[in-house]
Design a protein around this motif. Sequence first.
Motif, PDB file in Angstrom:
ATOM      1  N   ILE A  40      -0.866   8.965   3.588  1.00 23.62           N
ATOM      2  CA  ILE A  40      -1.242   7.808   2.787  1.00 23.62           C
ATOM      3  C   ILE A  40      -1.954   6.790   3.675  1.00 23.62           C
ATOM      4  N   PRO A  41      -3.261   6.544   3.415  1.00 23.41           N
ATOM      5  CA  PRO A  41      -3.956   5.510   4.170  1.00 23.41           C
ATOM      6  C   PRO A  41      -3.680   4.131   3.572  1.00 23.41           C
ATOM      7  N   VAL A  42      -3.460   3.143   4.419  1.00 20.37           N
ATOM      8  CA  VAL A  42      -3.197   1.777   3.949  1.00 20.37           C
ATOM      9  C   VAL A  42      -4.105   0.815   4.708  1.00 20.37           C
ATOM     10  N   SER A  43      -4.899   0.039   3.962  1.00 21.83           N
ATOM     11  CA  SER A  43      -5.792  -0.940   4.574  1.00 21.83           C
ATOM     12  C   SER A  43      -4.985  -2.175   4.984  1.00 21.83           C
ATOM     13  N   PRO A  44      -5.530  -2.995   5.902  1.00 28.01           N
ATOM     14  CA  PRO A  44      -4.788  -4.201   6.302  1.00 28.01           C
ATOM     15  C   PRO A  44      -4.375  -5.078   5.128  1.00 28.01           C
ATOM     16  N   ALA A  45      -5.255  -5.195   4.114  1.00 26.93           N
ATOM     17  CA  ALA A  45      -4.938  -6.062   2.968  1.00 26.93           C
ATOM     18  C   ALA A  45      -3.704  -5.577   2.209  1.00 26.93           C
ATOM     19  N   ASP A  46      -3.486  -4.264   2.204  1.00 25.57           N
ATOM     20  CA  ASP A  46      -2.302  -3.690   1.537  1.00 25.57           C
ATOM     21  C   ASP A  46      -1.182  -3.378   2.527  1.00 25.57           C
ATOM     22  N   GLY A  47      -1.409  -3.781   3.782  1.00 22.40           N
ATOM     23  CA  GLY A  47      -0.418  -3.524   4.824  1.00 22.40           C
ATOM     24  C   GLY A  47       0.160  -4.834   5.342  1.00 22.40           C
ATOM     25  N   TYR A  48      -0.109  -5.122   6.611  1.00 24.95           N
ATOM     26  CA  TYR A  48       0.466  -6.315   7.230  1.00 24.95           C
ATOM     27  C   TYR A  48      -0.520  -7.473   7.285  1.00 24.95           C
ATOM     28  N   GLY A  49      -1.591  -7.386   6.493  1.00 30.32           N
ATOM     29  CA  GLY A  49      -2.524  -8.492   6.391  1.00 30.32           C
ATOM     30  C   GLY A  49      -3.685  -8.373   7.360  1.00 30.32           C
ATOM     31  N   GLU A  50      -4.734  -9.120   7.062  1.00 24.18           N
ATOM     32  CA  GLU A  50      -5.876  -9.195   7.969  1.00 24.18           C
ATOM     33  C   GLU A  50      -5.456  -9.989   9.207  1.00 24.18           C
ATOM     34  N   TYR A  51      -6.117  -9.723  10.314  1.00 22.54           N
ATOM     35  CA  TYR A  51      -5.835 -10.478  11.530  1.00 22.54           C
ATOM     36  C   TYR A  51      -6.433 -11.875  11.399  1.00 22.54           C
ATOM     37  N   ASN A  52      -5.614 -12.910  11.602  1.00 22.79           N
ATOM     38  CA  ASN A  52      -6.067 -14.295  11.464  1.00 22.79           C
ATOM     39  C   ASN A  52      -6.184 -14.950  12.843  1.00 22.79           C
ATOM     40  N   PRO A  53      -7.436 -15.148  13.328  1.00 21.32           N
ATOM     41  CA  PRO A  53      -7.600 -15.709  14.675  1.00 21.32           C
ATOM     42  C   PRO A  53      -7.033 -17.118  14.795  1.00 21.32           C
ATOM     43  N   GLN A  54      -6.890 -17.816  13.642  1.00 20.12           N
ATOM     44  CA  GLN A  54      -6.362 -19.185  13.685  1.00 20.12           C
ATOM     45  C   GLN A  54      -4.847 -19.215  13.867  1.00 20.12           C
ATOM     46  N   GLY A  70       0.818  -1.218   0.000  1.00 17.22           N
ATOM     47  CA  GLY A  70       0.000   0.000   0.000  1.00 17.22           C
ATOM     48  C   GLY A  70       0.845   1.259   0.000  1.00 17.22           C
ATOM     49  N   LEU A  71       1.946   1.225   0.729  1.00 18.08           N
ATOM     50  CA  LEU A  71       2.832   2.388   0.781  1.00 18.08           C
ATOM     51  C   LEU A  71       3.640   2.491  -0.514  1.00 18.08           C
ATOM     52  N   GLU A  72       4.153   1.356  -0.963  1.00 16.54           N
ATOM     53  CA  GLU A  72       4.981   1.335  -2.172  1.00 16.54           C
ATOM     54  C   GLU A  72       4.185   1.820  -3.396  1.00 16.54           C
ATOM     55  N   ASN A  73       2.935   1.349  -3.514  1.00 20.39           N
ATOM     56  CA  ASN A  73       2.113   1.748  -4.661  1.00 20.39           C
ATOM     57  C   ASN A  73       1.826   3.250  -4.642  1.00 20.39           C
ATOM     58  N   ALA A  74       1.617   3.813  -3.444  1.00 14.86           N
ATOM     59  CA  ALA A  74       1.314   5.241  -3.335  1.00 14.86           C
ATOM     60  C   ALA A  74       2.535   6.103  -3.662  1.00 14.86           C
ATOM     61  N   LEU A  75       3.727   5.516  -3.550  1.00 15.74           N
ATOM     62  CA  LEU A  75       4.950   6.277  -3.813  1.00 15.74           C
ATOM     63  C   LEU A  75       5.424   6.150  -5.258  1.00 15.74           C
ATOM     64  N   GLU A  76       4.808   5.241  -6.008  1.00 16.95           N
ATOM     65  CA  GLU A  76       5.181   5.040  -7.408  1.00 16.95           C
ATOM     66  C   GLU A  76       5.089   6.370  -8.167  1.00 16.95           C
TER      67      GLU A  76
END
Length: 159
Positions: free
Chosen positions: A60-74, A44-50
């Motif tokens: 620059i806002p970055v969602s979990p999917a474009d950041g460090y991933g969704e939280y996985n309870p498993q 998310g950060l890299e794409n915004a800096l392109e």
Amino acid sequence: MKAAHGRVVALHYTLTDDLGVQLDSSRGHEPFVYLHKFGSIIPGLENALEGREAGFSSSIPVSPADGYGEYNPQAVFEAPRGQFPPDENIQVGMRVQGEGAQGMLNFTVVGVNDQVVVLDANHPMAGKNLHFAVDVLEVRDATAQELAHGHVHARGHDH
Ligand SMILES: [Zn+2]
């Protein structure tokens, strides 16, 4: 010069969460430098800096999917207390290392008693919306050696 694949970008950033709490910052330290589009920073950060140049300043806002991933309870599991040295003072919030199928992994201790330690393999920033306030300081071509190694040779890193 614009940020593009194989160029070195130097920037300052401050990272905050949705509540404005500061999670990390390069300000007051050496600028953060990285090799663009070599997978060394979150997408998310890299794409915004392109295509950005020195002087670019933005939040620059970055969602979990474009950041460090969704939280996985498993990814939360129990390990026997006996797997840790008996004299090690295991506490909630500690970061510990363990060997996984793909090498060493980092875990956060989220629970502990005499029998078990509860470990969370999620990245500490998984599931968080991130906000990066960035100032691009410099964009330059990487050297042939940097491209071959896939990382930046800056102060403190030479070989
Ligand atoms: Zn190198």
